[in-house]
Scaffold this motif. Structure first.
Motif, mmCIF file in Angstrom:
data_model
loop_
_atom_site.group_PDB
_atom_site.id
_atom_site.type_symbol
_atom_site.label_atom_id
_atom_site.label_comp_id
_atom_site.label_asym_id
_atom_site.label_seq_id
_atom_site.Cartn_x
_atom_site.Cartn_y
_atom_site.Cartn_z
ATOM 1 N N HIS A 184 12.034 -13.163 12.013
ATOM 2 C CA HIS A 184 11.553 -13.018 10.645
ATOM 3 C C HIS A 184 11.021 -11.608 10.442
ATOM 4 O O HIS A 184 10.220 -11.109 11.239
ATOM 5 N N LEU A 185 11.488 -10.939 9.383
ATOM 6 C CA LEU A 185 10.975 -9.622 9.019
ATOM 7 C C LEU A 185 9.966 -9.797 7.887
ATOM 8 O O LEU A 185 10.356 -10.112 6.759
ATOM 9 N N PRO A 186 8.683 -9.626 8.154
ATOM 10 C CA PRO A 186 7.660 -9.840 7.127
ATOM 11 C C PRO A 186 7.738 -8.781 6.027
ATOM 12 O O PRO A 186 8.253 -7.677 6.258
ATOM 13 N N PRO A 187 7.225 -9.089 4.839
ATOM 14 C CA PRO A 187 7.163 -8.072 3.787
ATOM 15 C C PRO A 187 6.263 -6.928 4.221
ATOM 16 O O PRO A 187 5.370 -7.093 5.061
ATOM 17 N N LEU A 188 6.487 -5.775 3.644
ATOM 18 C CA LEU A 188 5.750 -4.582 4.055
ATOM 19 C C LEU A 188 4.256 -4.710 3.788
ATOM 20 O O LEU A 188 3.438 -4.161 4.528
ATOM 21 N N ASN A 189 3.864 -5.470 2.745
ATOM 22 C CA ASN A 189 2.435 -5.590 2.454
ATOM 23 C C ASN A 189 1.693 -6.458 3.478
ATOM 24 O O ASN A 189 0.482 -6.554 3.433
ATOM 25 N N GLU A 190 2.433 -7.088 4.402
ATOM 26 C CA GLU A 190 1.793 -7.841 5.487
ATOM 27 C C GLU A 190 1.706 -7.019 6.767
ATOM 28 O O GLU A 190 1.154 -7.473 7.761
ATOM 29 N N CYS A 226 -0.647 3.887 1.168
ATOM 30 C CA CYS A 226 -1.355 2.795 1.840
ATOM 31 C C CYS A 226 -2.018 1.839 0.852
ATOM 32 O O CYS A 226 -2.325 0.702 1.204
ATOM 33 N N ALA A 227 -2.245 2.288 -0.389
ATOM 34 C CA ALA A 227 -2.893 1.442 -1.388
ATOM 35 C C ALA A 227 -1.897 0.646 -2.222
ATOM 36 O O ALA A 227 -2.286 -0.269 -2.943
ATOM 37 N N GLY A 232 8.857 -4.171 -3.477
ATOM 38 C CA GLY A 232 10.257 -3.953 -3.105
ATOM 39 C C GLY A 232 10.442 -3.658 -1.637
ATOM 40 O O GLY A 232 11.539 -3.318 -1.197
ATOM 41 N N ASN A 233 9.345 -3.755 -0.882
ATOM 42 C CA ASN A 233 9.372 -3.579 0.565
ATOM 43 C C ASN A 233 9.863 -2.190 0.989
ATOM 44 O O ASN A 233 9.681 -1.229 0.262
ATOM 45 N N VAL A 234 10.484 -2.098 2.161
ATOM 46 C CA VAL A 234 10.854 -0.799 2.722
ATOM 47 C C VAL A 234 11.881 -0.098 1.840
ATOM 48 O O VAL A 234 11.894 1.130 1.744
ATOM 49 N N ARG A 235 12.735 -0.863 1.180
ATOM 50 C CA ARG A 235 13.725 -0.256 0.297
ATOM 51 C C ARG A 235 13.045 0.512 -0.843
ATOM 52 O O ARG A 235 13.456 1.610 -1.198
ATOM 53 N N GLU A 236 11.967 -0.050 -1.388
ATOM 54 C CA GLU A 236 11.236 0.634 -2.447
ATOM 55 C C GLU A 236 10.553 1.883 -1.911
ATOM 56 O O GLU A 236 10.545 2.940 -2.564
ATOM 57 N N LEU A 237 9.977 1.785 -0.718
ATOM 58 C CA LEU A 237 9.341 2.946 -0.094
ATOM 59 C C LEU A 237 10.355 4.069 0.089
ATOM 60 O O LEU A 237 10.051 5.248 -0.170
ATOM 61 N N GLN A 261 3.067 1.324 -12.362
ATOM 62 C CA GLN A 261 1.723 0.910 -12.746
ATOM 63 C C GLN A 261 1.543 -0.580 -12.496
ATOM 64 O O GLN A 261 2.465 -1.364 -12.613
ATOM 65 N N GLY A 262 0.338 -0.942 -12.127
ATOM 66 C CA GLY A 262 0.014 -2.352 -11.930
ATOM 67 C C GLY A 262 0.398 -2.887 -10.576
ATOM 68 O O GLY A 262 0.186 -4.036 -10.276
ATOM 69 N N ALA A 263 0.961 -2.025 -9.726
ATOM 70 C CA ALA A 263 1.386 -2.502 -8.413
ATOM 71 C C ALA A 263 0.465 -2.039 -7.306
ATOM 72 O O ALA A 263 0.688 -2.323 -6.155
ATOM 73 N N ALA A 264 -0.581 -1.283 -7.663
ATOM 74 C CA ALA A 264 -1.481 -0.792 -6.629
ATOM 75 C C ALA A 264 -2.469 -1.857 -6.210
ATOM 76 O O ALA A 264 -2.803 -2.769 -6.948
ATOM 77 N N ALA A 265 -2.923 -1.720 -5.006
ATOM 78 C CA ALA A 265 -3.918 -2.646 -4.463
ATOM 79 C C ALA A 265 -5.018 -1.823 -3.824
ATOM 80 O O ALA A 265 -4.922 -0.619 -3.687
ATOM 81 N N GLU A 266 -6.096 -2.475 -3.436
ATOM 82 C CA GLU A 266 -7.147 -1.772 -2.724
ATOM 83 C C GLU A 266 -6.588 -1.233 -1.411
ATOM 84 O O GLU A 266 -5.811 -1.903 -0.741
ATOM 85 N N PRO A 267 -6.959 -0.004 -1.038
ATOM 86 C CA PRO A 267 -6.452 0.536 0.220
ATOM 87 C C PRO A 267 -6.775 -0.392 1.391
ATOM 88 O O PRO A 267 -7.877 -0.908 1.503
ATOM 89 N N ARG A 268 -5.785 -0.607 2.252
ATOM 90 C CA ARG A 268 -5.987 -1.477 3.402
ATOM 91 C C ARG A 268 -6.356 -0.635 4.613
ATOM 92 O O ARG A 268 -5.818 0.438 4.821
ATOM 93 N N ARG A 269 -7.230 -1.158 5.421
ATOM 94 C CA ARG A 269 -7.628 -0.444 6.623
ATOM 95 C C ARG A 269 -6.563 -0.618 7.687
ATOM 96 O O ARG A 269 -5.944 -1.664 7.824
ATOM 97 N N LEU A 270 -6.345 0.422 8.464
ATOM 98 C CA LEU A 270 -5.325 0.369 9.496
ATOM 99 C C LEU A 270 -5.919 0.085 10.867
ATOM 100 O O LEU A 270 -5.208 -0.350 11.767
ATOM 101 N N THR A 271 -7.236 0.364 11.052
ATOM 102 C CA THR A 271 -7.879 0.101 12.340
ATOM 103 C C THR A 271 -9.247 -0.536 12.103
ATOM 104 O O THR A 271 -9.909 -0.270 11.103
#
Length: 303
Positions: A184-190, A226-227, A232-237, A261-271
């Motif tokens: 399984h390839l998870p979505p990029l936001n996971e 990162c936020a 659209g996952n990796v293809r959108e990136l 617009q409207g697709a941003a989220a709070e920045p996620r911590r990486l560590t």
């Protein structure tokens, strides 16, 4: 677009795959060991996560790498033409059939057949596919000649197979026939930890493809990446970075990115520090969703 696993050499089984997700690296290691055998592979994951690229990478790592890689998107074939597309046909086998047509099974001889969006294939087609796999032979429409199968089969779906089975869109017996190796390839936001290395990998590929000067992301641009939620996952990136690289200034620095617009989220911590994690785990009594929220990471990262 896939990501390359970093770390020890056995964690880098597929040259085009970039990931820092420990769980995904483990799955990729297992898949790499199975790739050398003709075990059927089923790849699941949302659109844009790189299923077709992973399928090609499995083919390139297999003993069939010198053979053809034949890709069929099941959703693009009308039901009336599916059997001919898969198995081929003889001249006059049906109205409009002119000359002999080589089907995808025959075209993939000695190599790999990749069936994308498997759950969109009509049930009648799935039955015929199952029979072909069981018999290890097919016949062109209008012919009684048996053509022995000599290929590796990889399938992919962007829906949960169990839900597709429950909804009647996927035969359970076909699922078990194809899921010799399941990944399984998870979505990029996971897997937000993959965004920075993926961005660098994609930028390098863009620079090479268009003959640009070396590119890098500013701190602001990296924060934007990162936020962002990446529906659209990796293809959108990839699309976002391609555009940014082509429009970048002469200094080769991408200062900011144009994102929907409207697709941003709070920045996620990486560590997260070990003690900080243990404190949050104790305070929230091991409730994964609560621990993730307290630390500002995804639930998947807590495992």
């Amino acid at each position: 677009q896939l990501a390359r696993a970093v770390g020890e050499s056995e964690a880098d089984p597929f040259p085009d795959f970039v990931t820092r997700s420990p769980a995904l690296i483990i799955e990729l290691r297992e898949l790499a060991r199975l790739a050398q055998y003709d075990v059927p592979v089923l790849i699941t994951g949302p659109t844009g996560t790189g299923k077709s690229r992973l399928a090609r990478s499995v083919h390139q790592r297999s003993r069939r790498a010198r053979g053809p890689f034949v890709h069929l998107n099941c959703s693009a074939v009308p039901e009336a033409l599916l059997e001919s597309e898969l198995f081929g046909s003889e001249d006059g086998a049906f109205t409009g059939a002119r000359g002999r047509k080589i089907g995808k099974f025959e075209a993939a001889k000695g190599g790999t057949l990749f069936l994308d969006e498997l759950d969109t294939m009509p049930i009648s087609g799935q039955v015929k596919l199952l029979v072909a796999l069981q018999e290890r032979a097919v016949s062109r429409l209008g012919s009684n000649e048996l053509i022995k199968l000599d290929l590796r089969l990889i399938a992919a779906t962007n829906t949960d197979p169990q839900r597709a089975i429950a909804a009647g869109r996927l035969r359970e017996d076909l699922y078990f026939r194809l899921a010799g190796a399941l990944i399984h390839l998870p979505p990029l936001n996971e897997r937000p930890e993959d965004v920075p290395p993926l961005a660098q990998h994609i930028l390098a590929a863009t620079v090479a493809r268009y003959g640009l000067r070396p590119m890098r992301l500013s701190a602001r641009a990296l924060e934007q990446l990162c936020a962002y939620s990446w529906s659209g996952n990796v293809r959108e990136l990839e699309h976002v970075l391609d555009r940014a690289a082509l429009l970048a200034g002469d200094d080769g620095v991408i200062q900011s990115l144009r994102l929907s617009q409207g697709a941003a989220a709070e920045p996620r911590r990486l560590t997260v520090g070990r003690q900080e994690f243990l404190t949050a785990w104790t305070q929230h009594k091991g409730v994964v969703s609560a621990v993730a929220a307290a630390l500002g990471v995804t639930k998947r990262s807590v495992f």
